[in-house]
Design an enzyme around this catalytic site. Structure first.
Site, short mmCIF file in Angstrom:
data_model
loop_
_atom_site.label_atom_id
_atom_site.label_comp_id
_atom_site.label_asym_id
_atom_site.label_seq_id
_atom_site.Cartn_x
_atom_site.Cartn_y
_atom_site.Cartn_z
CB CYS A 2 -0.91 0.00 1.22
SG CYS A 2 -1.96 1.48 1.32
CD GLU A 105 -1.29 -1.66 -5.04
OE1 GLU A 105 -0.41 -1.22 -5.82
OE2 GLU A 105 -1.14 -1.74 -3.81
#
Length: 224
Positions: A2, A105
């Site tokens: 992340c 993402e």
């Protein structure tokens, strides 16, 4: 992993989800559509569960010579976290909830990468499992508080996008247990489970999110 997320938080939603008496940072809630490593994010720690604090993203162990290592420690893999030198003490003694509204993402397709915004399907705030640390410079300067987001295997929604995702704490019970300073390690590690399928919704967004200098509501808009 992340590596980017967003912190766009409605205060009424925040207080409804946690507690109406939650203490927020002086000056109000910051807004950041493109949270990047080394910037200040919002956390609730086990030491001060009634307070929303601004900590620097990228955990810096107390033994580090300087802050530079933090840029490489924005995430902590859940696998073996209890044994790694930088994480074994924080996972036992310094845990936090990392608060945001969504994370980003990138999905690889051939030679290109498409950014996706990922957020809870029930429109609650995103609550990621984190660990924190305090670091003090040897010259006697101010203590710096830092954090890392714990990641693990993806659920169904994330599988087609990336092979890692933040470990989410989706219920008040999970969040309270994570901040419980008396909890034993096996109970804590059990909380680091891949979120159930159907927890998240995703959609592609602009390539602009890849540049940390870009910010603003347009980063949340679906790409054409």
């Amino acid at each position: 992993m992340c590596g980017r997320y967003s912190v766009v938080i409605d205060e009424a939603k925040l207080r409804k989800q946690f507690t109406k008496d939650l203490v927020t940072p002086t000056g109000g809630l910051p807004t950041n559509y493109n949270m990047a490593p080394t910037q200040d994010g919002l956390v609730i720690t086990d030491r001060e569960p009634g307070q929303l604090s601004a900590f620097r993203w990228g955990l810096v162990p107390f033994w580090a010579k300087d802050l530079k290592i933090g840029a490489r420690m924005i995430n902590a893999r859940r696998e073996g976290i209890e044994d790694k030198s930088s994480f074994r003490k924080p996972i036992r003694e310094r845990r936090c909830l990392v608060i945001g509204d969504s994370f980003y993402e990138w999905k690889r397709e051939g030679g290109s990468k498409t950014p996706f915004r990922i957020l809870p399907t029930d429109d609650t705030l995103l609550v990621m499992a984190g660990i924190w640390e305090s670091w003090s410079p040897k010259d006697g300067g101010d203590t710096v508080y830092t954090y890392s987001i714990i990641t693990g295997p993806p659920n169904k929604e994330m599988t087609s996008i990336h092979d890692r995702m933040p470990m989410l704490l989706t219920t008040a019970e999970q969040q309270g247990a994570w901040l419980d300073r008396d909890a034993d390690l096996p109970a804590i590690l059990d909380l680091l489970a891949t979120p159930p399928d159907g927890t998240l919704k995703t959609y592609p967004v602009s390539q602009e999110v890849g540049n940390v200098r870009n910010n603003g509501p347009r980063l949340h808009e679906p790409s054409a």
